[in-house]
Design an enzyme around this catalytic site. Sequence first.
Site, PDB file in Angstrom:
ATOM      1  N   GLN A  76      -5.075  -0.471  -4.982  1.00 14.01           N
ATOM      2  CA  GLN A  76      -5.461  -1.949  -5.519  1.00 14.01           C
ATOM      3  C   GLN A  76      -6.465  -1.369  -6.757  1.00 14.01           C
ATOM      4  OE1 GLN A  76      -7.443  -4.691  -2.934  1.00 14.01           O
ATOM      5  NE2 GLN A  76      -8.679  -5.173  -4.484  1.00 14.01           N
TER       6      GLN A  76
ATOM      7  N   HIS B  24      -5.785  -5.966   3.094  1.00 11.29           N
ATOM      8  CA  HIS B  24      -4.873  -4.780   3.401  1.00 11.29           C
ATOM      9  C   HIS B  24      -4.516  -4.741   4.867  1.00 11.29           C
ATOM     10  CE1 HIS B  24      -5.427  -2.701  -0.667  1.00 11.29           C
ATOM     11  NE2 HIS B  24      -6.487  -3.671  -0.587  1.00 11.29           N
TER      12      HIS B  24
ATOM     13  N   CYS C  43      -2.824  -2.531   6.418  1.00 12.21           N
ATOM     14  CA  CYS C  43      -3.075  -1.046   6.684  1.00 12.21           C
ATOM     15  C   CYS C  43      -4.436  -1.010   7.126  1.00 12.21           C
ATOM     16  CB  CYS C  43      -2.714  -0.266   5.769  1.00 12.21           C
ATOM     17  SG  CYS C  43      -3.900  -0.171   4.239  1.00 12.21           S
TER      18      CYS C  43
ATOM     19  N   CYS D 151       0.698  -1.373   0.166  1.00 13.51           N
ATOM     20  CA  CYS D 151       0.081  -0.013  -0.156  1.00 13.51           C
ATOM     21  C   CYS D 151       0.889   1.217  -0.014  1.00 13.51           C
ATOM     22  CB  CYS D 151      -1.012   0.061   1.227  1.00 13.51           C
ATOM     23  SG  CYS D 151      -1.612   1.467   1.655  1.00 13.51           S
ATOM     24  N   GLU D 152       0.670   2.050  -0.713  1.00 13.19           N
ATOM     25  CA  GLU D 152       1.504   3.165  -1.221  1.00 13.19           C
ATOM     26  C   GLU D 152       1.068   4.249   0.092  1.00 13.19           C
ATOM     27  OE1 GLU D 152      -0.715   6.367  -4.323  1.00 13.19           O
ATOM     28  OE2 GLU D 152       0.673   4.741  -4.979  1.00 13.19           O
ATOM     29  N   HIS D 153       0.167   3.960   0.757  1.00 13.30           N
ATOM     30  CA  HIS D 153      -0.264   5.119   1.867  1.00 13.30           C
ATOM     31  C   HIS D 153       0.498   4.757   2.987  1.00 13.30           C
ATOM     32  CE1 HIS D 153      -3.952   5.540  -0.629  1.00 13.30           C
ATOM     33  NE2 HIS D 153      -3.273   6.486  -0.928  1.00 13.30           N
ATOM     34  N   HIS D 154       0.773   3.530   3.537  1.00 17.20           N
ATOM     35  CA  HIS D 154       1.496   2.916   4.675  1.00 17.20           C
ATOM     36  C   HIS D 154       2.548   2.237   4.549  1.00 17.20           C
ATOM     37  CE1 HIS D 154      -2.759   4.201   5.837  1.00 17.20           C
ATOM     38  NE2 HIS D 154      -2.307   4.593   6.992  1.00 17.20           N
TER      39      HIS D 154
END
Length: 213
Positions: A143, A171, A173, A102-105
């Site tokens: 995703q 996920h 995250c 996941c690119e956010h976390h």
Amino acid sequence: MSRRSAALPHSSQPIPQVAALRVVSPAEQETDLAAAEEAAAQFLRALGIGTDSESLRGTPGRMARAYAELFSPRPFDLTTFPNDEGYDELVLARNIPLRSVCEHHLLPFVGTAHIGYLPGRRILGLSKLARVLEHFACRPQVQERLTKQVADWLQNQLQPKGVGVVIQAEHTCMTLRGVQATGATTMTSTLLGLLRTDARSRSEFLTLTGLPG
């Protein structure tokens, strides 16, 4: 006559041989494992985790190598073959293992993908469906984007009469932090060509992937 064969009339004319496309991931910059290891050590120290013990001494290096592996898709040849028999029914690979980050976390998400297409003039080596998925998954991702990237790329490269991609993933995250919704999964889909516009083709694809048509 099949409902799909009208768009691909069978011909005795030989289909020209097409060289396999070599697919590599364009690196934004060179990987610097030494700098990544030092950054990992600083990251752990900033969180109050010392790395002086025997079991943690090598952790920054392992972290650097692990993320380098996660972000490094293997190159492959996109092997296709002439559709000599004019096959015009669905080709579907189900339950392809998926792992991405996941690119956010920068936490992993894992699951499975179902990838199918309605052939045009050429058919694809089956293992290449998994290779294409890996190619786009080996980078910080969301995703929704991943699902569309795989479908769009296959549509552009293979020029089939339709493409369908369904991804179901957990996920971490979402399950290990924040809301901690253990067991929750996320489903995304992209349908192109006849798999989007033809109701029978769409229903067949969704039914075979286990989704309601």
